[in-house]
Motif scaffolding. Structure first.
Motif, mmCIF file in Angstrom:
data_model
loop_
_atom_site.group_PDB
_atom_site.id
_atom_site.type_symbol
_atom_site.label_atom_id
_atom_site.label_comp_id
_atom_site.label_asym_id
_atom_site.label_seq_id
_atom_site.Cartn_x
_atom_site.Cartn_y
_atom_site.Cartn_z
ATOM 1 N N GLN A 68 45.337 93.589 102.096
ATOM 2 C CA GLN A 68 45.604 93.588 100.658
ATOM 3 C C GLN A 68 46.702 94.599 100.308
ATOM 4 O O GLN A 68 47.539 94.328 99.440
ATOM 5 C CB GLN A 68 44.322 93.890 99.878
ATOM 6 C CG GLN A 68 43.347 92.720 99.905
ATOM 7 C CD GLN A 68 42.030 93.061 99.238
ATOM 8 O OE1 GLN A 68 41.284 93.907 99.724
ATOM 9 N NE2 GLN A 68 41.756 92.397 98.127
ATOM 10 N N ILE A 69 46.706 95.730 100.969
ATOM 11 C CA ILE A 69 47.769 96.716 100.753
ATOM 12 C C ILE A 69 49.109 96.136 101.184
ATOM 13 O O ILE A 69 50.113 96.258 100.477
ATOM 14 C CB ILE A 69 47.463 98.041 101.485
ATOM 15 C CG1 ILE A 69 46.296 98.764 100.811
ATOM 16 C CG2 ILE A 69 48.697 98.942 101.546
ATOM 17 C CD1 ILE A 69 45.762 99.967 101.582
ATOM 18 N N ASP A 71 50.004 92.958 101.432
ATOM 19 C CA ASP A 71 50.405 91.879 100.519
ATOM 20 C C ASP A 71 50.954 92.455 99.217
ATOM 21 O O ASP A 71 51.996 92.018 98.720
ATOM 22 C CB ASP A 71 49.215 90.953 100.221
ATOM 23 C CG ASP A 71 48.758 90.160 101.437
ATOM 24 O OD1 ASP A 71 49.502 90.106 102.449
ATOM 25 O OD2 ASP A 71 47.634 89.612 101.388
ATOM 26 N N TYR A 72 50.263 93.428 98.664
ATOM 27 C CA TYR A 72 50.686 94.058 97.412
ATOM 28 C C TYR A 72 52.033 94.750 97.596
ATOM 29 O O TYR A 72 52.917 94.644 96.738
ATOM 30 C CB TYR A 72 49.610 95.054 96.967
ATOM 31 C CG TYR A 72 49.856 95.698 95.621
ATOM 32 C CD1 TYR A 72 49.410 95.083 94.452
ATOM 33 C CD2 TYR A 72 50.508 96.915 95.519
ATOM 34 C CE1 TYR A 72 49.610 95.675 93.215
ATOM 35 C CE2 TYR A 72 50.719 97.516 94.285
ATOM 36 C CZ TYR A 72 50.262 96.900 93.137
ATOM 37 O OH TYR A 72 50.469 97.496 91.913
ATOM 38 N N HIS A 76 55.712 93.987 95.700
ATOM 39 C CA HIS A 76 56.303 95.006 94.826
ATOM 40 C C HIS A 76 57.411 95.816 95.495
ATOM 41 O O HIS A 76 57.830 96.846 94.967
ATOM 42 C CB HIS A 76 55.202 95.944 94.312
ATOM 43 C CG HIS A 76 54.231 95.252 93.410
ATOM 44 N ND1 HIS A 76 53.128 94.585 93.886
ATOM 45 C CD2 HIS A 76 54.229 95.096 92.068
ATOM 46 C CE1 HIS A 76 52.463 94.063 92.875
ATOM 47 N NE2 HIS A 76 53.111 94.347 91.755
ATOM 48 N N GLY A 80 54.213 99.118 102.923
ATOM 49 C CA GLY A 80 52.764 99.039 103.089
ATOM 50 C C GLY A 80 52.286 99.312 104.494
ATOM 51 O O GLY A 80 51.093 99.492 104.725
ATOM 52 N N PRO A 140 48.887 103.889 97.775
ATOM 53 C CA PRO A 140 47.841 102.949 97.365
ATOM 54 C C PRO A 140 46.714 103.626 96.576
ATOM 55 O O PRO A 140 46.194 103.045 95.628
ATOM 56 C CB PRO A 140 47.322 102.379 98.687
ATOM 57 C CG PRO A 140 48.483 102.500 99.620
ATOM 58 C CD PRO A 140 49.126 103.808 99.235
ATOM 59 N N ASP A 143 47.702 103.887 92.892
ATOM 60 C CA ASP A 143 48.060 102.679 92.166
ATOM 61 C C ASP A 143 46.783 102.084 91.564
ATOM 62 O O ASP A 143 46.004 101.425 92.250
ATOM 63 C CB ASP A 143 48.747 101.684 93.103
ATOM 64 C CG ASP A 143 49.350 100.508 92.370
ATOM 65 O OD1 ASP A 143 48.618 99.846 91.586
ATOM 66 O OD2 ASP A 143 50.555 100.250 92.567
ATOM 67 N N ARG A 145 46.139 99.663 89.492
ATOM 68 C CA ARG A 145 45.991 98.206 89.515
ATOM 69 C C ARG A 145 45.521 97.724 90.886
ATOM 70 O O ARG A 145 44.607 96.906 90.992
ATOM 71 C CB ARG A 145 47.322 97.564 89.140
ATOM 72 C CG ARG A 145 47.227 96.143 88.719
ATOM 73 C CD ARG A 145 48.509 95.656 88.106
ATOM 74 N NE ARG A 145 49.665 96.475 88.501
ATOM 75 C CZ ARG A 145 50.905 96.075 88.406
ATOM 76 N NH1 ARG A 145 51.189 94.891 87.935
ATOM 77 N NH2 ARG A 145 51.909 96.858 88.782
ATOM 78 N N LEU A 146 46.127 98.279 91.933
ATOM 79 C CA LEU A 146 45.748 97.890 93.293
ATOM 80 C C LEU A 146 44.307 98.310 93.606
ATOM 81 O O LEU A 146 43.529 97.527 94.139
ATOM 82 C CB LEU A 146 46.715 98.514 94.309
ATOM 83 C CG LEU A 146 46.398 98.271 95.780
ATOM 84 C CD1 LEU A 146 46.446 96.780 96.110
ATOM 85 C CD2 LEU A 146 47.350 99.057 96.666
ATOM 86 N N SER A 149 41.800 96.184 91.923
ATOM 87 C CA SER A 149 41.721 94.890 92.593
ATOM 88 C C SER A 149 40.934 94.978 93.904
ATOM 89 O O SER A 149 40.086 94.142 94.183
ATOM 90 C CB SER A 149 43.134 94.376 92.861
ATOM 91 O OG SER A 149 43.108 93.249 93.691
ATOM 92 N N ILE A 150 41.219 96.007 94.704
ATOM 93 C CA ILE A 150 40.599 96.112 96.031
ATOM 94 C C ILE A 150 39.178 96.664 95.966
ATOM 95 O O ILE A 150 38.269 96.138 96.603
ATOM 96 C CB ILE A 150 41.452 97.000 96.961
ATOM 97 C CG1 ILE A 150 42.781 96.314 97.276
ATOM 98 C CG2 ILE A 150 40.707 97.309 98.255
ATOM 99 C CD1 ILE A 150 43.721 97.164 98.108
#
Length: 189
Positions: A68-69, A71-72, A76, A80, A140, A143, A145-146, A149-150
């Motif tokens: 997920q990190i 991909d994010y 952006h 990562g 991460p 962040d 938002r991240l 989400s995670i």
């Protein structure tokens, strides 16, 4: 007179974190980790607010977080690879979540410092019992938002640190330590 040859003091004077890339399975089992978490929770907590909580990421959850990190980061334009690597390398990660509580008596900074103390206490508890451990953050963790989400953290919460724990038989070379004389001011009157 206090005992300056105490083994606990000796541990604190020589402790050395183990980078996530040096960690491997096995990780502490649930019962062992619960003991480490109990030790970590015994930090200064003015007002008994418990302004922190734990999210335990066992494998394969660590692999999911790493993906997920990545991909994010790709979406952006961020790097990562390095932050994701820690989740791939270590068999266990405890996300220490700063969870400040409304209080008229206890300012937010004291709650923040308590969350940081939990991170260090968890690393020290793991190291003291023979595990390898390190406290990481990186972009991460910051962040919102991240991390929402995670990890599903609420808007007023944030990651104080990721504490990676596992087995290691390697101790990295010590790094230069602060010059105590240059950072200490003695006041007697």
């Amino acid at each position: 007179m206090p005992d300056t040859t105490n083994p606990v003091l000796e541990f604190l004077l020589t402790r050395r974190s183990r980078p996530a890339k040096m960690l491997r399975a096995p990780a502490p089992d649930r019962e062992t980790l619960e003991t480490l978490l109990q030790a970590a929770a015994r930090v200064p907590d003015h007002g008994k607010l418990e302004p922190w909580r734990f999210i335990v990421l066992q494998q394969p959850a660590g692999n999911r977080v790493a993906q997920q990190i990545m991909d994010y980061a790709a979406e952006h334009g961020l790097d990562g690879e390095k932050p994701a690597r820690a989740f791939l390398d270590s068999p266990l990660c405890v996300a220490v979540i700063a969870s400040p509580k409304p209080s008229e008596k206890i300012p937010p900074i004291e709650q923040t410092l308590s969350a940081g103390a939990v991170c260090l206490a968890l690393v020290n508890a793991a190291l003291a019992t023979g595990w390898g451990a390190s406290w990481l953050s990186g972009w991460p963790a910051h962040d919102a938002r991240l991390m929402h989400s995670i990890l599903g953290i609420s808007p007023q919460e944030w990651v104080a640190g990721f504490v990676h724990i596992g087995t290691t038989d390697v101790t990295p070379a010590d790094r230069p330590r602060p010059d105590l004389a240059s950072i200490t001011e003695w006041v007697s009157e």
